[in-house]
Motif scaffolding. Structure first.
Motif, PDB file in Angstrom:
ATOM      1  N   HIS A  66       0.836  -1.200   0.000  1.00 37.89           N
ATOM      2  CA  HIS A  66       0.000   0.000   0.000  1.00 37.89           C
ATOM      3  C   HIS A  66       0.874   1.255   0.000  1.00 37.89           C
ATOM      4  O   HIS A  66       0.711   2.147  -0.830  1.00 37.89           O
ATOM      5  CB  HIS A  66      -0.913   0.003   1.238  1.00 37.89           C
ATOM      6  CG  HIS A  66      -1.671   1.278   1.411  1.00 37.89           C
ATOM      7  ND1 HIS A  66      -2.964   1.432   0.976  1.00 37.89           N
ATOM      8  CD2 HIS A  66      -1.305   2.476   1.931  1.00 37.89           C
ATOM      9  CE1 HIS A  66      -3.357   2.670   1.236  1.00 37.89           C
ATOM     10  NE2 HIS A  66      -2.360   3.324   1.812  1.00 37.89           N
ATOM     11  N   ALA A  70       1.233   4.564  -2.279  1.00 36.92           N
ATOM     12  CA  ALA A  70       0.621   5.743  -1.645  1.00 36.92           C
ATOM     13  C   ALA A  70       1.567   6.945  -1.631  1.00 36.92           C
ATOM     14  O   ALA A  70       1.136   8.075  -1.898  1.00 36.92           O
ATOM     15  CB  ALA A  70       0.173   5.412  -0.221  1.00 36.92           C
ATOM     16  N   ILE A 110      -4.725  -0.771  -3.520  1.00 31.91           N
ATOM     17  CA  ILE A 110      -4.628   0.687  -3.706  1.00 31.91           C
ATOM     18  C   ILE A 110      -4.532   1.022  -5.197  1.00 31.91           C
ATOM     19  O   ILE A 110      -5.050   2.033  -5.648  1.00 31.91           O
ATOM     20  CB  ILE A 110      -3.495   1.315  -2.857  1.00 31.91           C
ATOM     21  CG1 ILE A 110      -3.514   2.844  -3.031  1.00 31.91           C
ATOM     22  CG2 ILE A 110      -2.138   0.753  -3.156  1.00 31.91           C
ATOM     23  CD1 ILE A 110      -2.674   3.587  -2.040  1.00 31.91           C
ATOM     24  N   ARG A 113      -8.003   1.150  -6.514  1.00 38.20           N
ATOM     25  CA  ARG A 113      -8.720   2.314  -6.004  1.00 38.20           C
ATOM     26  C   ARG A 113      -8.372   3.576  -6.804  1.00 38.20           C
ATOM     27  O   ARG A 113      -9.226   4.426  -7.023  1.00 38.20           O
ATOM     28  CB  ARG A 113      -8.357   2.473  -4.533  1.00 38.20           C
ATOM     29  CG  ARG A 113      -9.022   3.579  -3.886  1.00 38.20           C
ATOM     30  CD  ARG A 113      -9.209   3.351  -2.399  1.00 38.20           C
ATOM     31  NE  ARG A 113      -9.581   4.617  -1.840  1.00 38.20           N
ATOM     32  CZ  ARG A 113      -9.167   5.081  -0.683  1.00 38.20           C
ATOM     33  NH1 ARG A 113      -8.398   4.333   0.075  1.00 38.20           N
ATOM     34  NH2 ARG A 113      -9.539   6.253  -0.277  1.00 38.20           N
ATOM     35  N   TYR A 114      -7.126   3.685  -7.226  1.00 42.11           N
ATOM     36  CA  TYR A 114      -6.710   4.889  -7.963  1.00 42.11           C
ATOM     37  C   TYR A 114      -6.529   4.624  -9.450  1.00 42.11           C
ATOM     38  O   TYR A 114      -6.004   5.458 -10.167  1.00 42.11           O
ATOM     39  CB  TYR A 114      -5.431   5.456  -7.336  1.00 42.11           C
ATOM     40  CG  TYR A 114      -5.720   6.057  -5.987  1.00 42.11           C
ATOM     41  CD1 TYR A 114      -6.273   7.329  -5.869  1.00 42.11           C
ATOM     42  CD2 TYR A 114      -5.523   5.329  -4.820  1.00 42.11           C
ATOM     43  CE1 TYR A 114      -6.579   7.873  -4.636  1.00 42.11           C
ATOM     44  CE2 TYR A 114      -5.840   5.853  -3.584  1.00 42.11           C
ATOM     45  CZ  TYR A 114      -6.365   7.119  -3.494  1.00 42.11           C
ATOM     46  OH  TYR A 114      -6.681   7.649  -2.271  1.00 42.11           O
ATOM     47  N   ARG A 187      -2.279   5.449  10.215  1.00 42.24           N
ATOM     48  CA  ARG A 187      -1.903   6.698   9.538  1.00 42.24           C
ATOM     49  C   ARG A 187      -0.450   6.625   9.053  1.00 42.24           C
ATOM     50  O   ARG A 187      -0.114   7.182   8.011  1.00 42.24           O
ATOM     51  CB  ARG A 187      -2.080   7.890  10.476  1.00 42.24           C
ATOM     52  CG  ARG A 187      -3.530   8.166  10.829  1.00 42.24           C
ATOM     53  CD  ARG A 187      -4.223   9.019   9.789  1.00 42.24           C
ATOM     54  NE  ARG A 187      -3.727  10.378   9.779  1.00 42.24           N
ATOM     55  CZ  ARG A 187      -3.699  11.155   8.689  1.00 42.24           C
ATOM     56  NH1 ARG A 187      -4.107  10.689   7.526  1.00 42.24           N
ATOM     57  NH2 ARG A 187      -3.249  12.389   8.758  1.00 42.24           N
ATOM     58  N   ARG A 190      -0.513   3.118   6.426  1.00 40.17           N
ATOM     59  CA  ARG A 190      -1.449   3.121   5.298  1.00 40.17           C
ATOM     60  C   ARG A 190      -1.939   4.535   4.999  1.00 40.17           C
ATOM     61  O   ARG A 190      -3.134   4.827   5.103  1.00 40.17           O
ATOM     62  CB  ARG A 190      -2.652   2.228   5.599  1.00 40.17           C
ATOM     63  CG  ARG A 190      -2.299   0.761   5.663  1.00 40.17           C
ATOM     64  CD  ARG A 190      -3.459  -0.037   6.259  1.00 40.17           C
ATOM     65  NE  ARG A 190      -2.964  -1.238   6.897  1.00 40.17           N
ATOM     66  CZ  ARG A 190      -2.733  -2.381   6.258  1.00 40.17           C
ATOM     67  NH1 ARG A 190      -3.002  -2.482   4.993  1.00 40.17           N
ATOM     68  NH2 ARG A 190      -2.250  -3.413   6.897  1.00 40.17           N
ATOM     69  N   GLN A 192      -3.390   7.739   3.252  1.00 38.35           N
ATOM     70  CA  GLN A 192      -4.384   7.897   2.184  1.00 38.35           C
ATOM     71  C   GLN A 192      -4.014   9.134   1.368  1.00 38.35           C
ATOM     72  O   GLN A 192      -4.200  10.249   1.825  1.00 38.35           O
ATOM     73  CB  GLN A 192      -5.796   8.053   2.789  1.00 38.35           C
ATOM     74  CG  GLN A 192      -6.233   6.869   3.641  1.00 38.35           C
ATOM     75  CD  GLN A 192      -6.255   5.550   2.866  1.00 38.35           C
ATOM     76  OE1 GLN A 192      -6.627   5.515   1.699  1.00 38.35           O
ATOM     77  NE2 GLN A 192      -5.837   4.463   3.511  1.00 38.35           N
ATOM     78  N   ARG A 194      -3.903  12.291  -1.047  1.00 41.30           N
ATOM     79  CA  ARG A 194      -4.986  13.268  -1.276  1.00 41.30           C
ATOM     80  C   ARG A 194      -5.115  13.594  -2.757  1.00 41.30           C
ATOM     81  O   ARG A 194      -5.051  14.768  -3.163  1.00 41.30           O
ATOM     82  CB  ARG A 194      -4.711  14.523  -0.453  1.00 41.30           C
ATOM     83  CG  ARG A 194      -4.580  14.266   1.034  1.00 41.30           C
ATOM     84  CD  ARG A 194      -5.801  13.591   1.603  1.00 41.30           C
ATOM     85  NE  ARG A 194      -5.763  13.549   3.060  1.00 41.30           N
ATOM     86  CZ  ARG A 194      -6.681  12.960   3.799  1.00 41.30           C
ATOM     87  NH1 ARG A 194      -7.707  12.337   3.218  1.00 41.30           N
ATOM     88  NH2 ARG A 194      -6.584  12.972   5.109  1.00 41.30           N
ATOM     89  N   CYS A 286     -12.461  15.434   2.251  1.00 45.81           N
ATOM     90  CA  CYS A 286     -11.228  15.695   2.989  1.00 45.81           C
ATOM     91  C   CYS A 286     -11.383  17.005   3.770  1.00 45.81           C
ATOM     92  O   CYS A 286     -12.001  17.942   3.289  1.00 45.81           O
ATOM     93  CB  CYS A 286     -10.109  15.796   1.949  1.00 45.81           C
ATOM     94  SG  CYS A 286      -8.510  16.070   2.611  1.00 45.81           S
TER      95      CYS A 286
END
Ligand code: ADP
Ligand code: MG
Length: 321
Positions: A66, A70, A110, A113-114, A187, A190, A192, A194, A286
């Motif tokens: 991840h 990320a 991930i 997801r993106y 945090r 993993r 996240q 923006r 966010c």
């Protein structure tokens, strides 16, 4: 089980990960072949995670998969770019199928997801090290750079800062995070990125950076490149409850300001677009906070609640100091 390099790639990286239509040829040949959309600029970034430097020996391989993507997604987010393709250079002490399976699961989740496709890479034997290069698109001339801040701009920050730093202190046995350990650890391990917030800032923000080395160091990069300074109002820093508790106990502002690994965005905007920026970022799910202003004197001044100046070390992690 020991797998050859070829089997290892085929088994864990060529199927199952996200597939994109703009990839003519993905993993398996000498090069990947890609269709850059007409009228877009390519944004390219690369990051390395080294065992013992960026993560603890024995770290959860799924979380590493991840995080490897990320941190690069966070760089594209900071430029306002849309992610597309990744290459992966993996150096492994041995071909451990449990490790690889978990790593590729973390990376796969991930990447779906993106909508990032892994399009190639290299696999070598050695001390564990993970290098991921990521490419994305941005409209020509529209990328958010570090050098556009102007005196009078407001400084915004997404999410909260200091959570990953607190997790690091806790994992090093230097602070007892109590019940909050799981959350701050997440945090750290993993983050996240923006990406949507970065896209939302295109056309609104004058400068942006992702906070990987701590807010002070990274805002410092914006100031340096823009030929400005900044003033931060510490009571406006976005802090999670565990970090507020830590500050109450230790009074240590340098942690949330300098610890790093936050992977939030820091940006400067002209005051007239403040409300538009709030709406645009909140629409991405966010939080956004206004933490200070860009001013002409070089350096960053940190004001405590009440207005007294706090002397903090500029900080930021430096590998060669
Ligand atoms: P070459 O000898 O031409 O460098 P390799 O045997 O290293 O080729 O790799 C074969 C194929 O597998 C290439 O398409 C390469 O991009 C891909 N590949 C190798 N390692 C990885 C990896 N860790 N992740 C994704 N793709 C990889
Ligand atoms: Mg190779």
């Amino acid at each position: 089980m020991t797998l050859s390099e070829f089997d290892l790639i085929k088994r864990y990286f060529s199927g199952g990960l996200y597939q994109r239509e703009d990839v003519t040829l993905g993993i398996g040949d000498d090069c990947a072949l890609l269709q850059v959309p007409a009228g877009q600029e390519l944004a390219v970034t690369i990051d390395t995670l080294v065992e013992g430097v960026h993560f603890f020996p024995g770290a959860d391989p799924e979380a590493l998969g991840h995080k490897a993507l990320a941190v690069s997604l966070s760089d594209l987010a900071a430029m306002g770019a849309t992610p597309a393709w990744a290459t992966l250079a993996l150096t492994l002490p041995r071909s451990d199928s449990d490790w690889l399976q978990a790593f590729s699961r973390g990376l796969g989740n991930i990447s779906r997801r993106y909508q990032v496709q892994l399009i190639g890479g290299d696999t070598t034997r050695g001390s564990l090290s993970i290098t991921l290069q990521l490419q994305g698109f941005v409209e020509p001339g529209r990328a958010l750079r570090r050098n556009g801040a102007r005196v009078g701009d407001l400084i915004g920050v997404t999410g909260t800062v200091g959570d990953a730093g607190l997790a690091l202190l806790a994992l090093q046995g230097r602070y007892d995070a109590g019940d909050a350990l799981g959350w701050v650890r997440d945090r750290l391990e993993r983050p996240q990125p923006r990406v949507a917030a970065g896209r939302a800032l295109v056309g609104l923000a004058r400068a942006a950076i992702d906070i990987s080395d701590g807010l002070l160091a990274d805002l410092g990069h914006i100031c340096e490149r823009s030929g400005t300074g900044a003033t931060l109002h510490l009571e406006q820093l976005p802090l999670s409850p565990p970090v507020v508790r830590y500050l109450g106990e230790k009074g240590d502002w340098s942690m949330p300001l300098s610890a790093g690994d936050d992977y939030e965005l820091c940006f400067s905007v002209p005051p007239r677009v403040q409300r538009a920026v709030e709406r645009a970022i909140r629409d991405t799910g966010c939080a956004v906070s206004w933490v200070g202003v860009i001013d002409p004197d070089p350096g960053i001044r940190c004001l405590l609640p009440g207005g007294t100046a706090l002397a903090v070390d500029a900080g930021g992690y430096e590998h060669f100091c």
